[in-house]
Design a protein around this motif. Sequence first.
Motif, PDB file in Angstrom:
ATOM      1  N   MET A 128     -61.023   4.439  92.538  1.00  0.00           N
ATOM      2  CA  MET A 128     -61.082   3.369  91.562  1.00  0.00           C
ATOM      3  C   MET A 128     -61.682   3.882  90.256  1.00  0.00           C
ATOM      4  O   MET A 128     -62.452   4.821  90.247  1.00  0.00           O
ATOM      5  CB  MET A 128     -61.928   2.207  92.069  1.00  0.00           C
ATOM      6  CG  MET A 128     -61.343   1.454  93.237  1.00  0.00           C
ATOM      7  SD  MET A 128     -62.322   0.002  93.597  1.00  0.00           S
ATOM      8  CE  MET A 128     -61.552  -1.157  92.516  1.00  0.00           C
ATOM      9  N   ILE A 129     -61.330   3.224  89.195  1.00  0.00           N
ATOM     10  CA  ILE A 129     -61.862   3.557  87.877  1.00  0.00           C
ATOM     11  C   ILE A 129     -63.058   2.652  87.605  1.00  0.00           C
ATOM     12  O   ILE A 129     -62.976   1.435  87.757  1.00  0.00           O
ATOM     13  CB  ILE A 129     -60.790   3.357  86.794  1.00  0.00           C
ATOM     14  CG1 ILE A 129     -59.620   4.302  87.032  1.00  0.00           C
ATOM     15  CG2 ILE A 129     -61.380   3.568  85.418  1.00  0.00           C
ATOM     16  CD1 ILE A 129     -58.490   4.126  86.043  1.00  0.00           C
ATOM     17  N   ASP A 130     -64.167   3.273  87.223  1.00  0.00           N
ATOM     18  CA  ASP A 130     -65.345   2.465  86.922  1.00  0.00           C
ATOM     19  C   ASP A 130     -65.246   1.896  85.500  1.00  0.00           C
ATOM     20  O   ASP A 130     -64.377   2.274  84.720  1.00  0.00           O
ATOM     21  CB  ASP A 130     -66.633   3.259  87.107  1.00  0.00           C
ATOM     22  CG  ASP A 130     -66.745   4.462  86.188  1.00  0.00           C
ATOM     23  OD1 ASP A 130     -65.828   4.690  85.385  1.00  0.00           O
ATOM     24  OD2 ASP A 130     -67.754   5.175  86.279  1.00  0.00           O
ATOM     25  N   ALA A 131     -66.118   0.989  85.179  1.00  0.00           N
ATOM     26  CA  ALA A 131     -66.064   0.284  83.898  1.00  0.00           C
ATOM     27  C   ALA A 131     -66.235   1.234  82.717  1.00  0.00           C
ATOM     28  O   ALA A 131     -65.578   1.072  81.686  1.00  0.00           O
ATOM     29  CB  ALA A 131     -67.133  -0.808  83.861  1.00  0.00           C
ATOM     30  N   ALA A 132     -67.092   2.232  82.856  1.00  0.00           N
ATOM     31  CA  ALA A 132     -67.327   3.179  81.757  1.00  0.00           C
ATOM     32  C   ALA A 132     -66.072   3.998  81.476  1.00  0.00           C
ATOM     33  O   ALA A 132     -65.727   4.244  80.317  1.00  0.00           O
ATOM     34  CB  ALA A 132     -68.503   4.086  82.084  1.00  0.00           C
ATOM     35  N   SER A 133     -65.375   4.418  82.530  1.00  0.00           N
ATOM     36  CA  SER A 133     -64.149   5.199  82.352  1.00  0.00           C
ATOM     37  C   SER A 133     -63.062   4.347  81.702  1.00  0.00           C
ATOM     38  O   SER A 133     -62.344   4.822  80.820  1.00  0.00           O
ATOM     39  CB  SER A 133     -63.641   5.723  83.694  1.00  0.00           C
ATOM     40  OG  SER A 133     -64.561   6.614  84.253  1.00  0.00           O
ATOM     41  N   LEU A 134     -62.933   3.121  82.134  1.00  0.00           N
ATOM     42  CA  LEU A 134     -61.940   2.220  81.570  1.00  0.00           C
ATOM     43  C   LEU A 134     -62.230   1.963  80.090  1.00  0.00           C
ATOM     44  O   LEU A 134     -61.324   1.983  79.263  1.00  0.00           O
ATOM     45  CB  LEU A 134     -61.914   0.900  82.340  1.00  0.00           C
ATOM     46  CG  LEU A 134     -60.851  -0.100  81.918  1.00  0.00           C
ATOM     47  CD1 LEU A 134     -59.463   0.506  82.018  1.00  0.00           C
ATOM     48  CD2 LEU A 134     -60.930  -1.352  82.767  1.00  0.00           C
ATOM     49  N   LYS A 135     -63.493   1.789  79.761  1.00  0.00           N
ATOM     50  CA  LYS A 135     -63.882   1.558  78.373  1.00  0.00           C
ATOM     51  C   LYS A 135     -63.564   2.786  77.519  1.00  0.00           C
ATOM     52  O   LYS A 135     -63.088   2.662  76.385  1.00  0.00           O
ATOM     53  CB  LYS A 135     -65.368   1.215  78.291  1.00  0.00           C
ATOM     54  CG  LYS A 135     -65.792   0.684  76.965  1.00  0.00           C
ATOM     55  CD  LYS A 135     -67.166   0.040  77.055  1.00  0.00           C
ATOM     56  CE  LYS A 135     -67.356  -0.807  75.830  1.00  0.00           C
ATOM     57  NZ  LYS A 135     -68.079  -2.020  76.053  1.00  0.00           N
ATOM     58  N   ALA A 136     -63.774   3.979  78.052  1.00  0.00           N
ATOM     59  CA  ALA A 136     -63.476   5.216  77.322  1.00  0.00           C
ATOM     60  C   ALA A 136     -61.981   5.357  77.083  1.00  0.00           C
ATOM     61  O   ALA A 136     -61.551   5.774  75.996  1.00  0.00           O
ATOM     62  CB  ALA A 136     -64.014   6.417  78.093  1.00  0.00           C
ATOM     63  N   ILE A 137     -61.176   5.002  78.079  1.00  0.00           N
ATOM     64  CA  ILE A 137     -59.715   5.060  77.940  1.00  0.00           C
ATOM     65  C   ILE A 137     -59.248   4.061  76.887  1.00  0.00           C
ATOM     66  O   ILE A 137     -58.399   4.372  76.046  1.00  0.00           O
ATOM     67  CB  ILE A 137     -59.027   4.799  79.300  1.00  0.00           C
ATOM     68  CG1 ILE A 137     -59.299   5.950  80.255  1.00  0.00           C
ATOM     69  CG2 ILE A 137     -57.530   4.586  79.119  1.00  0.00           C
ATOM     70  CD1 ILE A 137     -58.889   5.685  81.691  1.00  0.00           C
ATOM     71  N   GLU A 138     -59.789   2.855  76.916  1.00  0.00           N
ATOM     72  CA  GLU A 138     -59.432   1.837  75.938  1.00  0.00           C
ATOM     73  C   GLU A 138     -59.802   2.274  74.521  1.00  0.00           C
ATOM     74  O   GLU A 138     -59.025   2.097  73.586  1.00  0.00           O
ATOM     75  CB  GLU A 138     -60.120   0.511  76.267  1.00  0.00           C
ATOM     76  CG  GLU A 138     -59.545  -0.187  77.478  1.00  0.00           C
ATOM     77  CD  GLU A 138     -60.320  -1.433  77.879  1.00  0.00           C
ATOM     78  OE1 GLU A 138     -61.422  -1.667  77.329  1.00  0.00           O
ATOM     79  OE2 GLU A 138     -59.824  -2.160  78.739  1.00  0.00           O
ATOM     80  N   LYS A 139     -60.971   2.886  74.357  1.00  0.00           N
ATOM     81  CA  LYS A 139     -61.407   3.353  73.044  1.00  0.00           C
ATOM     82  C   LYS A 139     -60.492   4.471  72.540  1.00  0.00           C
ATOM     83  O   LYS A 139     -60.073   4.465  71.380  1.00  0.00           O
ATOM     84  CB  LYS A 139     -62.849   3.845  73.079  1.00  0.00           C
ATOM     85  CG  LYS A 139     -63.342   4.307  71.714  1.00  0.00           C
ATOM     86  CD  LYS A 139     -64.782   4.718  71.746  1.00  0.00           C
ATOM     87  CE  LYS A 139     -65.337   5.235  70.447  1.00  0.00           C
ATOM     88  NZ  LYS A 139     -64.520   5.439  69.337  1.00  0.00           N
TER      89      LYS A 139
END
Length: 70
Positions: free
Chosen positions: A1-12
């Motif tokens: 699973m992707i954690d919230a920090a990784s998802l936020k980095a991808i979105e940025k």
Amino acid sequence: MIDAASLKAIEKASKDSFFKQRNLIKQVLAGKKVLCPTCNKPIVFSAPNKDKVGAVHCALGCTDIELDMS
């Protein structure tokens, strides 16, 4: 699973890439000389015709952004 920090980095990263491409397209369409960050060749606009879509690209194809001009 992707954690919230990784998802936020991808979105940025995705958001930053979108704005860089948008600004590059604006500069080219405004007639400014813009060089490809990879090959240092000028980036140009190709108008759409019946065989191809409009695009902003360099001569070698390192930068190649198709434009939806509907």
